[in-house]
Design a protein around this motif. Structure first.
Motif, PDB file in Angstrom:
ATOM      1  N   THR A  73       0.829  -1.202   0.000  1.00 46.63           N
ATOM      2  CA  THR A  73       0.000   0.000   0.000  1.00 46.63           C
ATOM      3  C   THR A  73       0.865   1.255   0.000  1.00 46.63           C
ATOM      4  OG1 THR A  73      -1.652  -1.227   1.278  1.00 46.63           O
ATOM      5  CG2 THR A  73      -1.934   1.150   1.140  1.00 46.63           C
ATOM      6  N   ALA A  74       1.970   1.209   0.738  1.00 44.65           N
ATOM      7  CA  ALA A  74       2.886   2.354   0.748  1.00 44.65           C
ATOM      8  C   ALA A  74       3.477   2.573  -0.643  1.00 44.65           C
ATOM      9  CB  ALA A  74       3.989   2.127   1.771  1.00 44.65           C
ATOM     10  N   LEU A  75       3.820   1.487  -1.322  1.00 44.57           N
ATOM     11  CA  LEU A  75       4.313   1.606  -2.697  1.00 44.57           C
ATOM     12  C   LEU A  75       3.268   2.257  -3.596  1.00 44.57           C
ATOM     13  CD1 LEU A  75       6.138  -1.789  -3.363  1.00 44.57           C
ATOM     14  CD2 LEU A  75       7.168   0.489  -3.381  1.00 44.57           C
ATOM     15  N   ALA A  76       2.032   1.818  -3.446  1.00 44.37           N
ATOM     16  CA  ALA A  76       0.955   2.379  -4.262  1.00 44.37           C
ATOM     17  C   ALA A  76       0.742   3.860  -3.949  1.00 44.37           C
ATOM     18  CB  ALA A  76      -0.334   1.600  -4.041  1.00 44.37           C
ATOM     19  N   ALA A  77       0.827   4.225  -2.660  1.00 42.57           N
ATOM     20  CA  ALA A  77       0.667   5.631  -2.291  1.00 42.57           C
ATOM     21  C   ALA A  77       1.775   6.476  -2.914  1.00 42.57           C
ATOM     22  CB  ALA A  77       0.676   5.778  -0.772  1.00 42.57           C
ATOM     23  N   GLY A  78       3.001   5.977  -2.856  1.00 41.01           N
ATOM     24  CA  GLY A  78       4.099   6.695  -3.495  1.00 41.01           C
ATOM     25  C   GLY A  78       3.907   6.810  -4.990  1.00 41.01           C
ATOM     26  N   ALA A  79       3.429   5.735  -5.606  1.00 39.11           N
ATOM     27  CA  ALA A  79       3.168   5.757  -7.047  1.00 39.11           C
ATOM     28  C   ALA A  79       2.106   6.797  -7.393  1.00 39.11           C
ATOM     29  CB  ALA A  79       2.724   4.375  -7.521  1.00 39.11           C
ATOM     30  N   ALA A  80       1.058   6.882  -6.567  1.00 39.40           N
ATOM     31  CA  ALA A  80      -0.003   7.853  -6.819  1.00 39.40           C
ATOM     32  C   ALA A  80       0.528   9.283  -6.739  1.00 39.40           C
ATOM     33  CB  ALA A  80      -1.143   7.656  -5.820  1.00 39.40           C
ATOM     34  N   VAL A  81       1.343   9.561  -5.718  1.00 38.58           N
ATOM     35  CA  VAL A  81       1.879  10.919  -5.554  1.00 38.58           C
ATOM     36  C   VAL A  81       2.782  11.279  -6.732  1.00 38.58           C
ATOM     37  CG1 VAL A  81       3.395  12.361  -4.154  1.00 38.58           C
ATOM     38  CG2 VAL A  81       1.659  10.941  -3.051  1.00 38.58           C
ATOM     39  N   VAL A  82       3.666  10.366  -7.118  1.00 33.44           N
ATOM     40  CA  VAL A  82       4.575  10.644  -8.248  1.00 33.44           C
ATOM     41  C   VAL A  82       3.784  10.824  -9.538  1.00 33.44           C
ATOM     42  CG1 VAL A  82       6.385   9.655  -9.709  1.00 33.44           C
ATOM     43  CG2 VAL A  82       6.572   9.511  -7.215  1.00 33.44           C
ATOM     44  N   ALA A  83       2.836   9.918  -9.786  1.00 31.16           N
ATOM     45  CA  ALA A  83       2.068   9.996 -11.032  1.00 31.16           C
ATOM     46  C   ALA A  83       1.258  11.284 -11.107  1.00 31.16           C
ATOM     47  CB  ALA A  83       1.147   8.785 -11.146  1.00 31.16           C
TER      48      ALA A  83
END
Length: 214
Positions: free
Chosen positions: A102-112
């Motif tokens: 989930t942390a990876l996904a949150a980081g991906a969302a912020v970067v994207a």
């Protein structure tokens, strides 16, 4: 074209914001759809290469937002807020592999979404205000999906504090998005695509682990 672009962006922002604030019962798909309408509106006024990057960034960001729904097997935003009110932020709830995903996904969302905000806009105050409003909407989406608990009832003693916490969390994420977007504007297109590829890989990894943990 400019009028159609503005209408699509405004409509999409209203739909996403209404869902995220709980003004109407909605699920993650409604939020992603609203952001998709905003993206379509923005792409109308961008050059084709910038429009392609914005569309790709929106797709990656939308996929990353859906990881929390996969994690709990529940797309309804009200239900997700309830889960996070009881168990805590999805980012921190074990088992460890699911929390990490989930942390990876949150980081991906912020970067994207930072890359989504990065394409240049017209040098007019209204254009910058529209971009700022859209940044707040995506910041609220990230907060709601990966952290946000349900608010207590209006008459409770901690209602004002809970609202202030939500506002503060959204402001922090919005600041991160703005800083990353400003930095991304200095990147060459190939580096933008490389960052998007990394974010997409993180979102896919997060989704895969969340799906097995659901």
């Amino acid at each position: 074209m400019a009028a159609a672009s503005a209408a699509a962006r405004a409509a999409g922002s209203v739909v996403a914001l209404g869902a995220l604030t709980g003004l109407a019962p909605a699920d993650v798909v409604v939020v992603v759809g609203g952001l998709g309408a905003v993206t379509a509106g923005r792409c109308m006024t961008l050059e084709p290469p910038a429009a392609a990057r914005a569309a790709a960034a929106a797709a990656v960001g939308g996929a990353a937002l859906g990881v929390t729904a996969l994690r709990w097997g529940e797309p309804d935003l009200g239900a997700l807020r309830g889960v996070q009110a009881v168990l805590g932020p999805t980012l921190t709830v074990g088992p460890a592999p699911a929390a990490t995903a989930t942390a990876l996904a949150a980081g991906a969302a912020v970067v994207a979404f930072a890359l989504w905000l990065a394409p240049p806009v017209a040098a007019r105050r209204v254009a910058w205000l529209a971009l700022a409003a859209e940044g707040i909407v995506v910041a609220l989406a990230c907060v709601a999906l990966f952290w946000g608990p349900a608010l207590p009832s209006r008459g409770s003693d901690d209602f004002a504090g809970a609202v202030a916490t939500w506002v503060g969390a959204t402001a922090l994420v919005a600041l991160a998005l703005v800083l990353l977007a400003l930095a991304a504007r200095r990147l060459r297109p190939r580096w933008t695509w490389a960052l998007l590829a990394v974010a997409a890989a993180a979102a896919v990894a997060g989704a895969a682990v969340a799906a097995t943990a659901a």
